[in-house]
Every structure is written in C-alpha cells, then in structure tokens.
Design an enzyme around this catalytic site. Structure first.
Site, short mmCIF file in Angstrom:
data_model
loop_
_atom_site.label_atom_id
_atom_site.label_comp_id
_atom_site.label_asym_id
_atom_site.label_seq_id
_atom_site.Cartn_x
_atom_site.Cartn_y
_atom_site.Cartn_z
N HIS A 92 7.42 -30.42 -21.92
CA HIS A 92 6.61 -30.79 -23.25
C HIS A 92 6.07 -29.80 -24.33
O HIS A 92 5.09 -29.18 -23.52
CB HIS A 92 5.86 -31.91 -23.09
N HIS A 94 4.32 -28.49 -28.06
CA HIS A 94 3.93 -28.81 -29.67
C HIS A 94 4.66 -27.64 -30.37
O HIS A 94 3.80 -26.78 -31.06
CB HIS A 94 2.55 -28.79 -29.86
N TYR A 119 26.13 -25.75 -29.02
CA TYR A 119 25.08 -25.80 -27.66
C TYR A 119 24.16 -26.49 -27.95
O TYR A 119 23.68 -27.51 -26.94
CB TYR A 119 24.45 -24.17 -27.91
#
Ligand SMILES: [Zn+2]
Length: 206
Positions: A92, A94, A119
């Site tokens: 994860h 930002h 892709y």
C-alpha cells in the site's frame, strides 16, 4: 523463502520505493505471508529506513509475535489475504500520481484508469475506487473487503492504492505499473487519446 530472506527483501524493496519517491515520510506499508502468519512493516516506520530485525511478525489472527507493532493500516492487508487465498504479499502506497487520480471527480469509480498500455491491463486489470473514510475508520476495511474478492488492486479515494500479488515481486510490479499508468493518465488528460479497444483488452485478459 526463510524469514531472514523475506525480511531482507521487504527492507530492500522498501528502500527502493522510498528512494524513487513512490511514497513519502512514514507512509506506505508492505506485508508478506509466511507459513506462520505475516511479516509486516511497523507503525510510523519510513520505508526508506526499515530495520529487518524490527519488522512486525504477526500470527494468523494478527497477534504480534515479535518486533514493533504493525502499521495502523494492517487491516488493509488482512482483508486482502482473507478474501484472496492466492495472495502472498500486499503493498500500500501514498504514491503521488495514484493519489492525484484518486481525488478526481471525473473518474469511473468502477474502473478508475483507462486501458492505456497492455502491461497495465495484464498486471492491474480493472481498478475500482473505494469510497473515502477517515483514518482509523474500520468501515474502510469492510469497504475494501467488498472489492477484494474480485480485484487484487483497489484505489482508496483521496488516499492511495492497495495491491496484492502472489509474491512480493508481483505485488510491487503491479503497484508500480498502477502508479506509472496514473502518471500517464494525468499527462494525457485533455489530449485526444487512443486507448486500447475492448477487443484488445479482452485478448489480453483471455
Ligand atoms: Zn495509507
């Protein structure tokens, strides 16, 4: 893979992600499934300066076996593993361009980014937007759970992407592809663009 090798791999990939500006400050987190639970990046730790010995070692129910307490966003990882049995790693970030796209009101919440490259289609596929929840609101976990059964990659509104993969390399490659595609989308915004056709996308997913 031994725990020691997994710890080294998480720290090396974390440093690479941080050095390339793909997540800033102490944002972003990485987890890898082990035979006895998970290894996960700790709370308030910069991905650029992870210590292999201090990674959070969690059991199958999320209890801390050793190391520092896990990231406060560990629930994002847990739901991805719980809903997708073939998941070996979750990342994860930002990452700037993905976060920017997650704030645009113009995007289709069922599939945020168009099929710009082959892709992207192969590594990410259809990308749903998970509605915004304030940090710490566990309703976010349930919202992600609602998508995770069908999607290994989701984009949290005004927040960032969560991507699972069969192993750490697969998860990292997919989230990097997502970030690059978000960047391309922003570059192409307003320009007449030839995206892949429905037939071309179906051929890739076939
Ligand atoms: Zn986050």
């Amino acid at each position: 893979m031994t725990h020691a090798k997994i710890r080294e791999a998480i720290c090396a990939i974390g440093a690479s992600i941080f050095q390339r500006g793909l997540t800033a400050g102490s944002s972003g987190n990485i987890s890898v499934k082990t035979e006895d639970g998970w290894l996960m990046t700790p709370t308030n730790a910069s991905l650029g300066r992870l210590d292999p010995a201090r990674l959070s070692h969690l059991d199958h129910s999320g209890g801390l076996i050793a190391g520092d307490p896990p990231t406060k966003e560990s629930f994002l990882h847990r739901v991805m593993y719980e809903e997708r049995g073939d998941t070996g790693a979750v990342v994860h970030l930002h990452s700037t361009h993905s976060v920017a796209v997650s704030c645009l009101s113009e995007v289709d919440p069922h599939d945020v980014l168009p099929p710009i490259t082959a892709y992207y289609v192969m590594r990410v596929g259809r990308l749903p937007l998970v509605p915004y929840f304030r940090p710490g609101d566990m309703a976010l976990a349930e919202a992600v759970r609602g998508f995770a059964g069908k999607h290994h990659a989701v984009l949290l509104a005004n927040h960032g992407p969560v991507v699972g993969g069969t192993n750490l390399d697969a998860a990292v490659n997919a989230i990097e592809e997502l970030e690059e595609t978000a960047k391309l989308y922003l570059l192409l915004r307003g320009a007449e663009t030839r995206f892949l056709t429905r037939e071309q996308v179906e051929e890739l997913l076939g």
